[in-house]
Design an enzyme around this catalytic site. Structure first.
Site: not given
Length: 97
Positions: A93, A95-97
């Protein structure tokens, strides 16, 4: 690709089991319900859900005690969306680091 599949179509339940083993997770039916939903969401919208949307959507199909963030983190300790997508054979994703 940090353990994420390049082609999400190459995924099957055996692949999920292998990835889960690498992630030190023993898949239960609760895991499978989340994984199937993540794959459905990706197929439907061509992107992965953010956590808030995942929880909201799961509430429509699962009992409330299985659709809160703390419970989902017991299933996927590194993040229900991030780790769930990895095991579900989906892209990391954005938006995931």
């Amino acid at each position: 690709m940090q353990g994420y599949l390049v082609d999400w179509h190459a995924w099957n339940e055996d692949v999920a089991q292998e990835i889960a083993t690498e992630e030190h997770i023993i898949l239960t039916e609760d895991h499978w319900q989340v994984l199937r939903y993540l794959r459905y969401f990706y197929q439907e919208y061509n992107h992965t859900p953010i956590m808030r949307i995942l929880v909201k959507q799961l509430r429509e199909v699962l009992p409330p005690e299985k659709t809160n963030s703390p419970y989902l983190y017991t299933l996927f300790p590194q993040g229900p969306v991030k780790q769930g997508c990895k095991i579900a054979g989906l892209p990391k994703p954005p938006h995931c680091i």
